[in-house]
Design an enzyme around this catalytic site. Structure first.
Site, PDB file in Angstrom:
ATOM      1  N   SER A  10      57.410   6.728  15.014  1.00  0.00           N
ATOM      2  CA  SER A  10      58.203   5.598  15.489  1.00  0.00           C
ATOM      3  C   SER A  10      57.894   4.370  14.648  1.00  0.00           C
ATOM      4  CB  SER A  10      57.866   5.285  16.953  1.00  0.00           C
ATOM      5  OG  SER A  10      58.315   3.977  17.275  1.00  0.00           O
ATOM      6  N   HIS A  35      61.854   7.868  13.910  1.00  0.00           N
ATOM      7  CA  HIS A  35      62.242   7.505  15.286  1.00  0.00           C
ATOM      8  C   HIS A  35      62.472   6.002  15.359  1.00  0.00           C
ATOM      9  CE1 HIS A  35      62.368   8.268  19.641  1.00  0.00           C
ATOM     10  NE2 HIS A  35      61.643   7.184  19.804  1.00  0.00           N
ATOM     11  N   ASP A  37      63.091   2.974  17.620  1.00  0.00           N
ATOM     12  CA  ASP A  37      63.008   2.527  19.017  1.00  0.00           C
ATOM     13  C   ASP A  37      63.826   1.256  19.186  1.00  0.00           C
ATOM     14  OD1 ASP A  37      59.753   3.839  19.405  1.00  0.00           O
ATOM     15  OD2 ASP A  37      61.509   4.328  20.614  1.00  0.00           O
ATOM     16  N   MET A  39      65.516  -1.538  21.356  1.00  0.00           N
ATOM     17  CA  MET A  39      65.339  -2.161  22.670  1.00  0.00           C
ATOM     18  C   MET A  39      66.178  -3.434  22.751  1.00  0.00           C
ATOM     19  SD  MET A  39      61.222  -1.794  23.149  1.00  0.00           S
ATOM     20  CE  MET A  39      60.365  -0.305  22.594  1.00  0.00           C
ATOM     21  N   HIS A  68      66.636   6.052  19.402  1.00  0.00           N
ATOM     22  CA  HIS A  68      66.280   6.085  20.832  1.00  0.00           C
ATOM     23  C   HIS A  68      66.757   4.764  21.425  1.00  0.00           C
ATOM     24  CE1 HIS A  68      62.709   5.896  23.924  1.00  0.00           C
ATOM     25  NE2 HIS A  68      63.884   6.014  24.515  1.00  0.00           N
ATOM     26  N   MET A  70      66.962   2.306  24.037  1.00  0.00           N
ATOM     27  CA  MET A  70      66.451   1.784  25.294  1.00  0.00           C
ATOM     28  C   MET A  70      67.255   0.526  25.603  1.00  0.00           C
ATOM     29  SD  MET A  70      62.434   2.477  24.511  1.00  0.00           S
ATOM     30  CE  MET A  70      62.712   2.503  22.735  1.00  0.00           C
ATOM     31  N   MET A 139      59.843  10.674  28.233  1.00  0.00           N
ATOM     32  CA  MET A 139      58.995   9.505  28.039  1.00  0.00           C
ATOM     33  C   MET A 139      57.659   9.742  28.720  1.00  0.00           C
ATOM     34  SD  MET A 139      60.644   7.485  26.147  1.00  0.00           S
ATOM     35  CE  MET A 139      59.505   6.109  26.236  1.00  0.00           C
ATOM     36  N   ASP A 177      57.541  11.173  23.854  1.00  0.00           N
ATOM     37  CA  ASP A 177      57.432   9.852  23.245  1.00  0.00           C
ATOM     38  C   ASP A 177      56.570   8.933  24.103  1.00  0.00           C
ATOM     39  OD1 ASP A 177      60.010   7.363  22.376  1.00  0.00           O
ATOM     40  OD2 ASP A 177      57.834   7.317  22.246  1.00  0.00           O
TER      41      ASP A 177
HETATM   42  C1  DX5 Z   1      58.243   3.027  24.194  1.00  0.00           C
HETATM   43  C2  DX5 Z   1      58.425   3.492  22.771  1.00  0.00           C
HETATM   44  C3  DX5 Z   1      57.079   4.012  22.304  1.00  0.00           C
HETATM   45  C4  DX5 Z   1      57.021   4.391  20.869  1.00  0.00           C
HETATM   46  C5  DX5 Z   1      55.753   5.167  20.578  1.00  0.00           C
HETATM   47  O1  DX5 Z   1      59.282   2.242  24.574  1.00  0.00           O
HETATM   48  O2  DX5 Z   1      59.424   4.489  22.722  1.00  0.00           O
HETATM   49  O3  DX5 Z   1      56.771   5.131  23.092  1.00  0.00           O
HETATM   50  O4  DX5 Z   1      58.086   5.178  20.540  1.00  0.00           O
HETATM   51  O5  DX5 Z   1      54.725   4.339  20.861  1.00  0.00           O
HETATM   52  P1  DX5 Z   1      53.192   4.813  20.841  1.00  0.00           P
HETATM   53  O6  DX5 Z   1      53.113   6.073  20.003  1.00  0.00           O
HETATM   54  O7  DX5 Z   1      52.488   3.644  20.208  1.00  0.00           O
HETATM   55  O8  DX5 Z   1      52.849   5.059  22.263  1.00  0.00           O
HETATM   56 ZN    ZN Z   2      61.072   6.035  21.461  1.00  0.00          ZN
END
Ligand code: DX5
Ligand code: ZN
Length: 225
Positions: A10, A35, A37, A39, A68, A70, A139, A177
């Site tokens: 990620s 990946h 992320d 948001m 991904h 979110m 998750m 994840d």
């Molecule tokens: C949460 C993210 C995290 C990220 C990975 O919103 O989706 O989970 O991808 O983060 P680590 O590997 O640092 O937990």
């Molecule tokens: Zn993610």
């Protein structure tokens, strides 16, 4: 025979001033997917990136760009990410009242479709959309930030989904994840996950990049149930 593990680092914990170089380093160290992320500061408190990051990274890597989302109302953002060049879009089951419609829209745009489940969301929400799924993302932290502690309560959910995929959707990816590192990865692989997302573990120090290969080696040592 244990599943071949794919690793999807990620970028959430990467240096955003160095993303092109970072992606090249990840690829050189055996990453399978990148990946992203995404948001929106509404579905989750944080704001991170949009389609422009995918668009600027696209020419610099042949790896799968795994978005991904979110975000609330993910159906409003699909075309922009497809135009940017992502290979798959994963939406949260909790972020839309029309999951079937959103998945069909992603498929209609010609890319792979995934659903992410927050830690408290039961796997049964997928029962009527299995034919539409290329990927399920479990998750193992509450979405919104990297560097959080793994939530072991999701392990039975991973095992349940691995079984359901074998029964009704062979070939779909089972991605986990959040809080993935050398301590938590063995149980996740054993439960049946075949794609691991890791952010802080990969970027926390110089040796982090070596984890990508280390996760794959684990699969050879760990028997999926
Ligand atoms: C949460 C993210 C995290 C990220 C990975 O919103 O989706 O989970 O991808 O983060 P680590 O590997 O640092 O937990
Ligand atoms: Zn993610």
């Amino acid at each position: 025979m244990p599943e071949k593990i794919k690793v999807a680092p990620s970028l959430l914990s990467a240096d955003f001033g160095m993303l092109r170089e970072t992606v090249r380093l990840l690829e050189a160290n055996g990453a399978d997917w990148i990946h992203l992320d995404v948001m929106d500061g509404h579905f989750v408190p944080n704001i991170t990136m949009g389609p422009l990051v995918a668009q600027w990274l696209r020419p610099h890597t042949g790896l799968i760009l795994d978005a991904h989302l979110m975000v609330s109302n993910p159906e409003d953002h699909l075309e922009a990410f497809v135009r940017a060049g992502v290979d798959s879009i994963t939406v949260h089951a909790e972020a839309t009242a029309h999951l079937d419609r959103v998945l069909r829209k992603i498929i209609g745009l010609g890319i792979k479709a995934g659903v992410a489940l927050n830690p408290a969301t039961p796997p049964e929400v997928l029962e009527y959309v299995w034919p539409l799924l290329d990927l399920v993302l479990v998750m193992s932290v509450n979405p919104g930030a990297g560097g959080q502690a793994f939530i072991p309560a999701v392990l039975p959910k991973i095992a349940f989904l691995a079984q359901r995929i074998r029964e009704v959707r062979p070939g779909a990816a089972l991605q986990v994840d959040g809080g993935i590192n050398m301590e938590t990865a063995p149980a996740v692989i054993e439960a049946g996950a075949n794609v691991l997302v890791a952010g802080s573990a990969v970027f926390k120090d110089q040796d982090g990049l070596k984890l990508i290969q280390a996760f794959k080696t684990l699969a050879g040592e760990t028997k999926a149930v």
